[in-house]
Design a protein around this motif. Structure first.
Motif, PDB file in Angstrom:
ATOM      1  N   ARG A   1      20.757 -10.918  28.067  1.00 52.83           N
ATOM      2  CA  ARG A   1      20.265 -10.364  26.822  1.00 52.83           C
ATOM      3  C   ARG A   1      21.380 -10.157  25.812  1.00 52.83           C
ATOM      4  N   ALA A   2      21.643  -8.912  25.466  1.00 47.85           N
ATOM      5  CA  ALA A   2      22.559  -8.626  24.362  1.00 47.85           C
ATOM      6  C   ALA A   2      24.004  -8.963  24.728  1.00 47.85           C
ATOM      7  N   GLY A   3      24.825  -9.051  23.678  1.00 53.89           N
ATOM      8  CA  GLY A   3      26.216  -9.381  23.941  1.00 53.89           C
ATOM      9  C   GLY A   3      27.213  -8.601  23.125  1.00 53.89           C
ATOM     10  N   LEU A   4      26.725  -7.736  22.217  1.00 50.63           N
ATOM     11  CA  LEU A   4      27.652  -7.119  21.265  1.00 50.63           C
ATOM     12  C   LEU A   4      27.480  -5.598  21.266  1.00 50.63           C
ATOM     13  N   LEU A   5      28.616  -4.882  21.442  1.00 53.65           N
ATOM     14  CA  LEU A   5      28.588  -3.413  21.496  1.00 53.65           C
ATOM     15  C   LEU A   5      29.246  -2.825  20.252  1.00 53.65           C
ATOM     16  N   GLU A   6      28.606  -1.807  19.691  1.00 58.99           N
ATOM     17  CA  GLU A   6      29.216  -1.025  18.617  1.00 58.99           C
ATOM     18  C   GLU A   6      30.248  -0.080  19.245  1.00 58.99           C
ATOM     19  N   GLU A   7      31.187   0.407  18.428  1.00 50.04           N
ATOM     20  CA  GLU A   7      32.211   1.336  18.939  1.00 50.04           C
ATOM     21  C   GLU A   7      31.559   2.581  19.546  1.00 50.04           C
ATOM     22  N   GLY A   8      30.441   3.023  18.946  1.00 47.89           N
ATOM     23  CA  GLY A   8      29.769   4.215  19.476  1.00 47.89           C
ATOM     24  C   GLY A   8      29.256   3.999  20.880  1.00 47.89           C
ATOM     25  N   THR A   9      28.762   2.797  21.153  1.00 54.64           N
ATOM     26  CA  THR A   9      28.257   2.480  22.485  1.00 54.64           C
ATOM     27  C   THR A   9      29.405   2.441  23.489  1.00 54.64           C
ATOM     28  N   VAL A  10      30.514   1.835  23.097  1.00 54.48           N
ATOM     29  CA  VAL A  10      31.687   1.799  23.983  1.00 54.48           C
ATOM     30  C   VAL A  10      32.178   3.229  24.230  1.00 54.48           C
ATOM     31  N   GLY A  11      32.105   4.056  23.191  1.00 52.81           N
ATOM     32  CA  GLY A  11      32.526   5.458  23.336  1.00 52.81           C
ATOM     33  C   GLY A  11      31.679   6.201  24.354  1.00 52.81           C
ATOM     34  N   LEU A  12      30.389   5.873  24.424  1.00 48.65           N
ATOM     35  CA  LEU A  12      29.517   6.532  25.406  1.00 48.65           C
ATOM     36  C   LEU A  12      29.882   6.065  26.821  1.00 48.65           C
TER      37      LEU A  12
ATOM     38  N   MET B   1      35.101  -7.007   8.685  1.00 44.51           N
ATOM     39  CA  MET B   1      34.434  -5.710   8.828  1.00 44.51           C
ATOM     40  C   MET B   1      35.439  -4.588   9.017  1.00 44.51           C
ATOM     41  N   LYS B   2      36.533  -4.863   9.739  1.00 42.01           N
ATOM     42  CA  LYS B   2      37.536  -3.819   9.972  1.00 42.01           C
ATOM     43  C   LYS B   2      38.181  -3.397   8.652  1.00 42.01           C
ATOM     44  N   ALA B   3      38.398  -4.355   7.773  1.00 43.34           N
ATOM     45  CA  ALA B   3      39.012  -4.008   6.479  1.00 43.34           C
ATOM     46  C   ALA B   3      38.075  -3.113   5.671  1.00 43.34           C
ATOM     47  N   PHE B   4      36.761  -3.380   5.766  1.00 36.74           N
ATOM     48  CA  PHE B   4      35.798  -2.621   4.942  1.00 36.74           C
ATOM     49  C   PHE B   4      35.406  -1.288   5.575  1.00 36.74           C
ATOM     50  N   THR B   5      35.493  -1.207   6.922  1.00 37.54           N
ATOM     51  CA  THR B   5      34.953   0.011   7.573  1.00 37.54           C
ATOM     52  C   THR B   5      35.962   0.702   8.487  1.00 37.54           C
ATOM     53  N   GLY B   6      37.047   0.003   8.820  1.00 33.75           N
ATOM     54  CA  GLY B   6      37.989   0.561   9.800  1.00 33.75           C
ATOM     55  C   GLY B   6      37.472   0.443  11.218  1.00 33.75           C
ATOM     56  N   LYS B   7      36.308  -0.201  11.393  1.00 33.39           N
ATOM     57  CA  LYS B   7      35.720  -0.310  12.728  1.00 33.39           C
ATOM     58  C   LYS B   7      35.653  -1.768  13.196  1.00 33.39           C
ATOM     59  N   THR B   8      35.508  -1.927  14.503  1.00 34.55           N
ATOM     60  CA  THR B   8      35.379  -3.273  15.090  1.00 34.55           C
ATOM     61  C   THR B   8      34.120  -3.294  15.968  1.00 34.55           C
ATOM     62  N   VAL B   9      33.796  -4.463  16.499  1.00 35.55           N
ATOM     63  CA  VAL B   9      32.714  -4.569  17.491  1.00 35.55           C
ATOM     64  C   VAL B   9      33.307  -5.216  18.731  1.00 35.55           C
ATOM     65  N   MET B  10      32.615  -5.077  19.848  1.00 36.13           N
ATOM     66  CA  MET B  10      33.122  -5.642  21.102  1.00 36.13           C
ATOM     67  C   MET B  10      32.105  -6.603  21.691  1.00 36.13           C
TER      68      MET B  10
END
Ligand code: FAS
Ligand code: PHB
Length: 389
Positions: free
Chosen positions: A44-55, A88-97
């Protein structure tokens, strides 16, 4: 058997909720209708937001993701024959995994086993009962015998086709749905990805997505007709169609190989309101579905689990019902923003024949605007990396 929270479903929502509750000292049992291997076999899915990795980190199950996951700073949108990167990192300071749902599920199952928590696999006829009273319970059949679990609360984490939402009598629930006139044909192959980041392609022949599971395993999708069957898509046809929908540079560098998984998924936007019915709560796909274009499904399951676990911790530790009373409102606020974003990404990237040639031109105008405007790219980026919990 008695527990504080009976969780129905051992997908990401149920397993993550179970571990979060465990960290809060809240006893829980999971009832899953399939075997663990069956659950793990679903691609199924393949991409995690930083919040999900944090959990995952919060429950002590994030080590492998940090070791094996691929951190991405940006994505590319392809249209009109060329690719446009959104940093995205330049615009938000965040990345995805990039870290497959299968791996997340395995990490969660291992954490649950290490904690010695009870998961009943191959639990048949799971039935949530009396959730409109102060004494809810769940019955199920295992090895031919019927069992009952008395509990304080039920968490329906059993996906779109589960029993939990289906157990709510219609007047108490309102649903919102949009079914898209196409599906995604996905392929997994042990070939190096065509690019180091994801490519979302708008093409006159239809949408395509180049993603991955590792530096040696690729995941590709092409928009296909709703009535298409996997059998109509031998590997050669898939690779030819994918190549036609990519820009020349990607098409020339695409490395093909035998598929190790191939499946077609329908696309829909769906929300059930509310997400609480007395002492039963819904979380994850049991309550909402988004088209995978925005990579939100798994990540919404995670934020629901976070909100519900926090609310239940407040109930038990602080003797306050404020959290559980506001769970539905809090979760739905984030769900609807993800539903909107996923619909928007789907609407600008897929072929909608019913919208005619003017529709296609309007899509290209929007893509041209989005990839030139700092404000538009910032908006796309902050939704894609995940809005705050
Ligand atoms: P799940 O459906 O994962 O888990 C529910 C669990 O409950 C299952 O294990 C099921 O066996 C069990 N269950 C069901 N009925 C039961 C019953 N009566 N009794 C006991 N157990 C029961 N999301 C993305 O972000 N990106 C993607 O690319 C993407 N691709 C997808 C492709 C497909 C084909 C599908 C179906 C979904 C995809 N998704 C994607 C969304 C997906 O990842 C979900 O959002 C995610 O699995 C949600 O997790 P859960 O809510 O736990 O639901
Ligand atoms: C995936 O890697 O399967 C994936 C990534 C991003 C999406 C959809 C699917 O938007």
């Amino acid at each position: 058997m008695r527990t504080k929270v009976a969780i129905i479903g051992a997908g990401p929502a149920g397993l993550l909720l179970g571990q979060l509750l465990h960290t809060y000292g809240i006893d829980n049992v999971i009832l899953e209708k399939h075997t663990a291997d069956y659950v793990l076999a679903r691609i199924r899915a393949g991409l995690l937001e930083e919040g999900t990795v944090g959990l995952l980190d919060q429950i002590g199950a994030g080590q492998r993701a940090h070791h094996e996951g691929l951190v991405h700073d940006g994505i590319e949108l392809a249209f009109g024959g060329s690719r446009h990167r959104i940093d995205m990192k330049a615009f938000t300071g965040k990345t995805v995994m990039i870290y497959g749902q299968t791996e997340v599920t395995l990490d969660l199952m291992n954490a649950r086993r290490a904690a010695g928590l009870t998961t009943v696999y191959e639990a048949a006829d799971v039935t949530p009962l009396d959730f409109d009273t102060d004494h809810p319970r769940v019955t199920y059949v295992k090895d031919g015998a019927t069992h009952a679990i008395a509990c304080d609360f039920i968490a329906g984490c059993d996906g779109f086709h589960g029993i939990s939402r289906a157990s709510v009598k219609p007047p108490a629930i309102e649903t919102f749905e949009r079914v898209y006139p196409f599906g995604w044909l996905g392929i997994l192959s042990d070939t190096p990805p065509v690019s180091h980041e994801l490519i979302y392609s708008n093409h006159a022949r239809g949408f395509a997505l180049c993603t991955m599971r590792s530096r040696s395993r690729s995941r590709y999708y092409v928009q296909c007709a709703l009535d298409d069957q996997v059998e109509q898509w031998p590997d050669d046809r898939f690779w030819d169609e994918l190549r036609r929908r990519l820009d020349q540079k990607a098409a020339d560098s695409l490395i093909t190989g035998p598929s190790i998984e191939k499946s077609i998924a329908p696309l829909r936007s769906f929300v059930a309101e509310p997400m609480r019915f007395g002492r039963m709560f819904l979380a994850g796909d049991a309550a909402h579905i988004v088209p995978p274009t925005g990579a939100k499904g798994l990540n919404l399951a995670a934020s629901d689990a976070h909100y519900l676990a926090s609310a239940l911790r407040e109930y038990y530790d602080e003797k306050s019902s404020a959290g559980i009373d506001h769970y539905s409102e809090t979760a739905l606020a984030r769900v609807w923003k993800a539903v909107r974003f996923s619909w928007w990404m789907t609407s600008i990237l897929h072929k909608f024949p019913e919208n005619g040639t003017i529709g296609a031109r309007i899509q290209l105008a929007e893509l041209d605007y989005v990839t030139r405007s700092k404000a538009a790219m910032t908006s796309l980026a902050e939704n894609y990396v995940g809005l705050p919990f």
